[in-house]
Design a protein around this motif. Structure first.
Motif: not given
Lengths: 152, 276
Positions: B138-139, B183-188, B193
């Motif tokens: 989802e991220a 951004k990926f790490q933040n969204d994880m 997500a």
């Protein structure tokens, strides 16, 4: 040996021993479970699976077969053997209860290995495999109980 | 295997054993036969009665009224297509990885003639890493690369599902498909997500989805033995015909003519996975 002699004495010829009969009935349950899983293996019909389980993961895993033969078939043969030995004992055979004990110990070791695989390798359980494990454990308890119970 | 009685010549125990053996073998064989004939019967009848409709009238209502899941859904094909194929899957489930190529094949066969939707259904009790994997996909989706991440997760399932630090591997996949790592790490870690995963799980719960993968074709669940390309094509073609004859405003396409081209190159990359 002394164990089966004692059983034989108690059996008094054709009199049926209760513990081996109980073991035979329980082994029959294991046989049904194993046959069900064998049929599942060859028809790929999904087994009903509770939410805490993932039968698909377990039953289609690389550990579900040995030498290309589904483990469930080995289970069926093992339960049939245990059943036969218990029945023969119930009708007064000398040697078979000891063979039953050996058979059940081997089955328990194999079951422990399968439980290990489910917990740590596949990281999923299937309830039919756990039923089988419970049945084997019960048979082991019966074998042990008969040994210590009758000796004193 | 079994010993002959040495002393007691009573034939009764042998008879019992023989009967049990006979019942076991014959009973097993009969059960096997019935299950396979049901399977083939389903297949041959599927032009008339597609799918195993576990969804009765009540369940059809349930399907219509169930929570919608994550919005907008992960969708391939045409959002306005009359036939919806909805997949519920768990990234850590081996069968899901095994059936992933099937989903891709269907998408490439039918293209915009169907609406293909993917739903998250991590079986969190059985698969401790499945939820994280769903969140990772989802991220990636928040950066428009859900399907690439989905491919990565299914293709590498056997590595990350046994890895002590699976999140690190997810980051590797994210890098590989060209995500903005910050951004990926933040969204994880963030909620958006997770909220999407939870919404899909809620939908799966209400629809009483029992196992993964589950494919719903216009709400009818596809039986496990029908999860192959021939049967799925029959089922989808049947639904296409049905909706065509009722709406009569679609261009005609006979049963089995599933050769429409695809515009979804995302899904047809070469990362297929084989499950032992």
């Amino acid at each position: 040996m002394s164990n089966s002699d004692i059983i034989n004495q108690e059996l008094g010829g054709k009199k049926i021993a209760k513990l081996p009969i109980l073991a035979a009935i329980i082994a029959l349950g294991g046989l049904v479970d194993a046959i069900y899983l064998t049929i599942h293996h060859y028809t790929a019909v999904p087994v009903p699976c509770g939410e805490a389980f993932d039968c698909g993961a377990v039953l289609t895993s690389q550990y579900a077969t040995m030498f290309g033969i589904p483990i469930a078939i080995f289970g069926a043969i093992a339960y049939f053997t245990a059943f036969s030995l218990a029945i023969l004992t119930a009708f007064g055979n000398r040697l078979t209860w000891m063979l039953f004990g050996i058979q059940v110990i081997l089955m328990s070791l194999f079951t422990a290995w399968l439980l290990f695989l489910q917990k740590y390798r596949i990281e999923a359980f299937c309830q039919f495999c756990l039923i089988s494990a419970a049945i084997t454990l019960t048979l082991l308890i019966i074998a042990l109980v008969s040994r210590f119970w009758r000796i004193h | 295997m079994n010993n002959q009685p040495t002393k007691n010549n009573n034939l009764l125990p042998l008879a019992i054993i023989g009967i049990v053996l006979l019942v076991a073998v014959v009973g097993g064989w009969l059960l096997y036969k019935t299950s396979t004939t049901t399977t083939t019967a389903n297949k041959s009848n599927s032009s008339k009665t597609p799918g195993k409709p576990p969804v009765s009238e009540n369940a059809a209502q349930l399907y219509a009224s169930a929570p919608p899941g994550a919005q907008p859904p992960h969708l391939l094909g045409s959002p306005t297509a009359t036939v919806t194929v909805e997949e519920f899957a768990d990234f850590q489930c081996p069968t899901c990885a095994q059936k992933h190529p099937l989903a891709k094949e269907i998408i490439s066969l039918y293209g915009s003639r169907i609406k293909f939707v993917f739903r998250q259904m991590p079986l969190t009790q059985a698969h401790p890493k499945a939820y994280d994997a769903a969140v990772a996909s989802e991220a990636a989706g928040l950066q428009g690369k859900f399907w690439d991440m989905q491919n990565q997760l299914f293709a590498n399932q056997q590595s990350w599902s046994v890895a002590p630090d699976h999140r690190k591997l997810f980051e590797e996949y994210a890098q590989k498909i060209g995500l903005d790592m910050q951004k990926f790490q933040n969204d994880m870690a963030g909620l958006s997500a997770k909220a999407r995963v939870d919404a899909d799980m809620q939908r799966a719960r209400v629809l009483r989805i029992q196992s993964t993968p589950t494919f719903l074709i216009n709400g009818n669940s596809v039986a496990f033995e029908q999860m192959n390309i021939e049967s799925m094509r029959q089922l989808i073609d049947y639904e296409l015909q049905k909706t065509q004859s009722s709406t009569q405003n679609q261009t005609g396409s006979g049963g089995g003519s599933a050769n429409s081209n695809t515009s979804n190159s995302n899904m047809t990359n070469s990362n297929t996975t084989k499950n032992k």
